[in-house]
Design a protein around this motif. Structure first.
Motif, short mmCIF file in Angstrom:
data_model
loop_
_atom_site.label_atom_id
_atom_site.label_comp_id
_atom_site.label_asym_id
_atom_site.label_seq_id
_atom_site.Cartn_x
_atom_site.Cartn_y
_atom_site.Cartn_z
N MET A 1 0.85 -1.17 0.00
CA MET A 1 0.00 0.00 0.00
C MET A 1 0.90 1.24 0.00
SD MET A 1 -3.01 1.07 2.67
CE MET A 1 -3.94 -0.39 2.33
N ASP A 2 0.66 2.13 -0.90
CA ASP A 2 1.53 3.29 -1.04
C ASP A 2 1.06 4.44 -0.13
OD1 ASP A 2 -0.74 3.67 -2.53
OD2 ASP A 2 0.27 4.84 -4.09
N PHE A 3 1.86 5.47 -0.12
CA PHE A 3 1.63 6.62 0.76
C PHE A 3 0.31 7.32 0.44
CE2 PHE A 3 2.26 11.13 1.81
CZ PHE A 3 2.47 11.01 3.17
N ASP A 4 -0.01 7.48 -0.84
CA ASP A 4 -1.24 8.17 -1.23
C ASP A 4 -2.49 7.42 -0.78
OD1 ASP A 4 0.18 10.23 -2.41
OD2 ASP A 4 0.22 9.25 -4.38
N ALA A 5 -2.43 6.11 -0.81
CA ALA A 5 -3.57 5.32 -0.34
C ALA A 5 -3.76 5.48 1.16
CB ALA A 5 -3.37 3.86 -0.70
N ASN A 6 -2.65 5.54 1.89
CA ASN A 6 -2.75 5.76 3.34
C ASN A 6 -3.35 7.12 3.66
OD1 ASN A 6 -1.66 3.28 3.97
ND2 ASN A 6 0.44 4.05 4.00
N ILE A 7 -2.93 8.13 2.92
CA ILE A 7 -3.48 9.48 3.13
C ILE A 7 -4.97 9.49 2.81
CG2 ILE A 7 -3.38 11.87 2.31
CD1 ILE A 7 -1.08 11.06 4.15
N GLU A 8 -5.37 8.78 1.78
CA GLU A 8 -6.79 8.71 1.41
C GLU A 8 -7.61 8.02 2.50
OE1 GLU A 8 -10.20 9.34 -0.85
OE2 GLU A 8 -8.20 10.22 -0.99
N HIS A 9 -7.05 6.96 3.09
CA HIS A 9 -7.74 6.27 4.19
C HIS A 9 -7.89 7.20 5.39
CE1 HIS A 9 -8.22 2.33 2.47
NE2 HIS A 9 -6.95 2.32 2.08
N LEU A 10 -6.84 7.96 5.69
CA LEU A 10 -6.93 8.90 6.81
C LEU A 10 -7.94 10.01 6.53
CD1 LEU A 10 -3.22 9.29 7.93
CD2 LEU A 10 -5.10 8.30 9.22
N ARG A 11 -7.98 10.49 5.29
CA ARG A 11 -8.92 11.54 4.94
C ARG A 11 -10.36 11.05 5.11
NH1 ARG A 11 -12.20 13.03 1.20
NH2 ARG A 11 -11.77 11.25 -0.12
N ILE A 12 -10.62 9.84 4.65
CA ILE A 12 -11.96 9.27 4.78
C ILE A 12 -12.30 9.04 6.25
CG2 ILE A 12 -13.34 7.23 4.24
CD1 ILE A 12 -11.83 7.11 1.57
N ALA A 13 -11.33 8.58 7.04
CA ALA A 13 -11.58 8.36 8.47
C ALA A 13 -11.91 9.67 9.18
CB ALA A 13 -10.35 7.70 9.12
N TYR A 14 -11.15 10.72 8.91
CA TYR A 14 -11.43 12.01 9.55
C TYR A 14 -12.77 12.57 9.11
CZ TYR A 14 -6.67 12.22 11.32
OH TYR A 14 -5.51 11.97 11.97
N TRP A 15 -13.12 12.39 7.84
CA TRP A 15 -14.41 12.86 7.36
C TRP A 15 -15.55 12.13 8.06
CZ3 TRP A 15 -16.46 16.90 5.47
CH2 TRP A 15 -17.71 16.85 4.87
N ASN A 16 -15.39 10.82 8.28
CA ASN A 16 -16.42 10.06 8.99
C ASN A 16 -16.52 10.45 10.45
OD1 ASN A 16 -17.89 8.10 7.30
ND2 ASN A 16 -15.81 7.58 6.68
N ILE A 17 -15.40 10.79 11.07
CA ILE A 17 -15.44 11.29 12.44
C ILE A 17 -16.23 12.58 12.50
CG2 ILE A 17 -14.02 12.30 14.28
CD1 ILE A 17 -11.85 10.25 13.49
N LEU A 18 -15.98 13.46 11.54
CA LEU A 18 -16.69 14.73 11.49
C LEU A 18 -18.18 14.52 11.26
CD1 LEU A 18 -16.31 17.82 11.50
CD2 LEU A 18 -16.10 17.67 9.03
N LEU A 19 -18.54 13.62 10.35
CA LEU A 19 -19.95 13.37 10.08
C LEU A 19 -20.66 12.71 11.26
CD1 LEU A 19 -20.01 12.08 6.40
CD2 LEU A 19 -20.92 14.22 7.28
N THR A 20 -19.95 11.85 11.97
CA THR A 20 -20.58 11.12 13.07
C THR A 20 -20.70 11.97 14.34
OG1 THR A 20 -19.68 9.08 12.17
CG2 THR A 20 -20.47 9.00 14.43
N ALA A 21 -19.63 12.64 14.71
CA ALA A 21 -19.64 13.39 15.96
C ALA A 21 -20.04 14.85 15.79
CB ALA A 21 -18.24 13.32 16.59
N GLY A 22 -19.99 15.35 14.58
CA GLY A 22 -20.24 16.76 14.34
C GLY A 22 -21.60 17.27 14.78
#
Length: 88
Positions: A1-22
């Motif tokens: 898994m390359d660096f860009d895929a890891n960044i994409e997973h983190l971006r999606i995780a943070y977005w879901n945190i925002l949607l869930t707890a926001g």
């Protein structure tokens, strides 16, 4: 898994945190601000006056938004498990 895929997973995780707890955090902030303004205007410094309404309204908000939060987290974990299955 390359660096860009890891960044994409983190971006999606943070977005879901925002949607869930926001929504819950936004309601708690608004109610806390409203009660704080009310307490400052009336000079009533009672701790339960700020805690009880915030607790009640946050619980109501969580009850109303629970379906949305559950579906958001279900979709996210489905994506995560699918990503784990596709790792080579």
């Amino acid at each position: 898994m390359d660096f860009d895929a890891n960044i994409e997973h983190l971006r999606i995780a943070y977005w879901n945190i925002l949607l869930t707890a926001g929504p819950v955090l936004a309601v708690a902030l608004a109610i806390g601000l409203l009660v704080g303004i009310l307490q400052a205007a009336t000079s009533i410094n009672e701790a339960t006056l700020s805690f009880v309404p915030k607790l009640a309204i946050v619980l109501i908000t969580m009850a109303l938004a629970s379906g949305f939060m559950l579906s958001t987290m279900t979709d996210y974990f489905g994506y995560v498990f699918e990503s784990i299955a596709n790792i080579q």
